[in-house]
Design a protein around this motif. Structure first.
Motif, PDB file in Angstrom:
ATOM      1  N   ASN A  44     -13.708  10.621  17.856  1.00  0.00           N
ATOM      2  CA  ASN A  44     -14.998  11.048  17.325  1.00  0.00           C
ATOM      3  C   ASN A  44     -14.745  11.899  16.077  1.00  0.00           C
ATOM      4  O   ASN A  44     -15.126  13.066  16.033  1.00  0.00           O
ATOM      5  CB  ASN A  44     -15.769  11.839  18.389  1.00  0.00           C
ATOM      6  CG  ASN A  44     -17.164  12.170  17.926  1.00  0.00           C
ATOM      7  OD1 ASN A  44     -17.709  11.505  17.054  1.00  0.00           O
ATOM      8  ND2 ASN A  44     -17.746  13.209  18.479  1.00  0.00           N
ATOM      9  N   PRO A  45     -14.060  11.313  15.090  1.00  0.00           N
ATOM     10  CA  PRO A  45     -13.692  12.108  13.909  1.00  0.00           C
ATOM     11  C   PRO A  45     -14.911  12.532  13.098  1.00  0.00           C
ATOM     12  O   PRO A  45     -15.879  11.778  12.974  1.00  0.00           O
ATOM     13  CB  PRO A  45     -12.799  11.167  13.108  1.00  0.00           C
ATOM     14  CG  PRO A  45     -13.216   9.799  13.526  1.00  0.00           C
ATOM     15  CD  PRO A  45     -13.655   9.924  14.964  1.00  0.00           C
ATOM     16  N   ARG A  46     -14.859  13.750  12.592  1.00  0.00           N
ATOM     17  CA  ARG A  46     -15.927  14.248  11.729  1.00  0.00           C
ATOM     18  C   ARG A  46     -15.450  14.369  10.288  1.00  0.00           C
ATOM     19  O   ARG A  46     -16.242  14.545   9.383  1.00  0.00           O
ATOM     20  CB  ARG A  46     -16.415  15.611  12.235  1.00  0.00           C
ATOM     21  CG  ARG A  46     -17.070  15.519  13.612  1.00  0.00           C
ATOM     22  CD  ARG A  46     -17.562  16.861  14.119  1.00  0.00           C
ATOM     23  NE  ARG A  46     -16.491  17.840  14.166  1.00  0.00           N
ATOM     24  CZ  ARG A  46     -16.533  19.033  13.573  1.00  0.00           C
ATOM     25  NH1 ARG A  46     -17.587  19.423  12.905  1.00  0.00           N
ATOM     26  NH2 ARG A  46     -15.507  19.864  13.660  1.00  0.00           N
ATOM     27  N   ASN A  82     -11.669  19.997   4.433  1.00  0.00           N
ATOM     28  CA  ASN A  82     -12.490  18.794   4.516  1.00  0.00           C
ATOM     29  C   ASN A  82     -13.949  19.234   4.560  1.00  0.00           C
ATOM     30  O   ASN A  82     -14.329  20.019   5.423  1.00  0.00           O
ATOM     31  CB  ASN A  82     -12.111  17.988   5.762  1.00  0.00           C
ATOM     32  CG  ASN A  82     -12.587  16.568   5.677  1.00  0.00           C
ATOM     33  OD1 ASN A  82     -13.764  16.310   5.843  1.00  0.00           O
ATOM     34  ND2 ASN A  82     -11.662  15.649   5.426  1.00  0.00           N
ATOM     35  N   PRO A 118     -17.077  18.366   5.621  1.00  0.00           N
ATOM     36  CA  PRO A 118     -17.925  18.545   6.797  1.00  0.00           C
ATOM     37  C   PRO A 118     -17.326  19.464   7.863  1.00  0.00           C
ATOM     38  O   PRO A 118     -18.025  19.953   8.737  1.00  0.00           O
ATOM     39  CB  PRO A 118     -18.105  17.131   7.353  1.00  0.00           C
ATOM     40  CG  PRO A 118     -17.058  16.309   6.734  1.00  0.00           C
ATOM     41  CD  PRO A 118     -16.612  16.996   5.488  1.00  0.00           C
ATOM     42  N   LEU A 119     -16.030  19.727   7.784  1.00  0.00           N
ATOM     43  CA  LEU A 119     -15.368  20.525   8.813  1.00  0.00           C
ATOM     44  C   LEU A 119     -15.342  22.006   8.476  1.00  0.00           C
ATOM     45  O   LEU A 119     -15.359  22.844   9.373  1.00  0.00           O
ATOM     46  CB  LEU A 119     -13.938  20.034   9.036  1.00  0.00           C
ATOM     47  CG  LEU A 119     -13.789  18.575   9.435  1.00  0.00           C
ATOM     48  CD1 LEU A 119     -12.327  18.230   9.584  1.00  0.00           C
ATOM     49  CD2 LEU A 119     -14.549  18.287  10.709  1.00  0.00           C
ATOM     50  N   THR A 139      -8.172  17.948   8.529  1.00  0.00           N
ATOM     51  CA  THR A 139      -8.669  16.840   9.345  1.00  0.00           C
ATOM     52  C   THR A 139      -9.191  17.463  10.630  1.00  0.00           C
ATOM     53  O   THR A 139      -9.162  18.674  10.793  1.00  0.00           O
ATOM     54  CB  THR A 139      -7.569  15.797   9.676  1.00  0.00           C
ATOM     55  OG1 THR A 139      -6.672  16.356  10.640  1.00  0.00           O
ATOM     56  CG2 THR A 139      -6.824  15.346   8.438  1.00  0.00           C
ATOM     57  N   ASP A 140      -9.604  16.640  11.554  1.00  0.00           N
ATOM     58  CA  ASP A 140     -10.117  17.174  12.816  1.00  0.00           C
ATOM     59  C   ASP A 140      -9.046  17.938  13.598  1.00  0.00           C
ATOM     60  O   ASP A 140      -9.373  18.764  14.439  1.00  0.00           O
ATOM     61  CB  ASP A 140     -10.680  16.038  13.680  1.00  0.00           C
ATOM     62  CG  ASP A 140     -11.944  15.463  13.069  1.00  0.00           C
ATOM     63  OD1 ASP A 140     -13.029  15.931  13.427  1.00  0.00           O
ATOM     64  OD2 ASP A 140     -11.829  14.557  12.223  1.00  0.00           O
TER      65      ASP A 140
END
Length: 91
Positions: A36-38, A74, A76-77, A83-84
């Motif tokens: 479920n990567p964001r 990143n 959105p994070l 990364t996630d």
């Protein structure tokens, strides 16, 4: 003399005093059953970042920041995620 076996709740309550926590209670949060990567595809060209990285070395002293690292964030994070599951940066 018989000793009683603690309940799971009693057992779990003793763990915080040892500064530990059972992985099995949060594993699905850390490693979901399906990806479920964001994170979104993002690039950080060194040629673009280099001037800001060098400027940090002249503006921020070693006393102010032990490590002058530009985090690769990143969008959105948010910081500190690249990364996630990974943090990366230029130093």
């Amino acid at each position: 003399m018989a000793t009683s076996t603690p309940t799971e709740a009693e057992y779990l309550a003793t763990l915080s005093s040892q500064n530990v926590s059972p992985l099995w209670t949060v594993l699905k949060k850390m490693v979901p059953p399906s990806p479920n990567p964001r994170a979104v595809v993002t690039t950080w060209p060194y040629s673009v970042l280099r001037p800001s990285l060098l400027q940090s070395g002249t503006l921020v002293t070693a006393e102010e920041a032990e490590r002058r690292v530009m985090m690769l964030v990143n969008p959105p994070l948010g910081a500190p995620y690249t990364t996630d599951t990974i943090y990366a940066g230029h130093q």
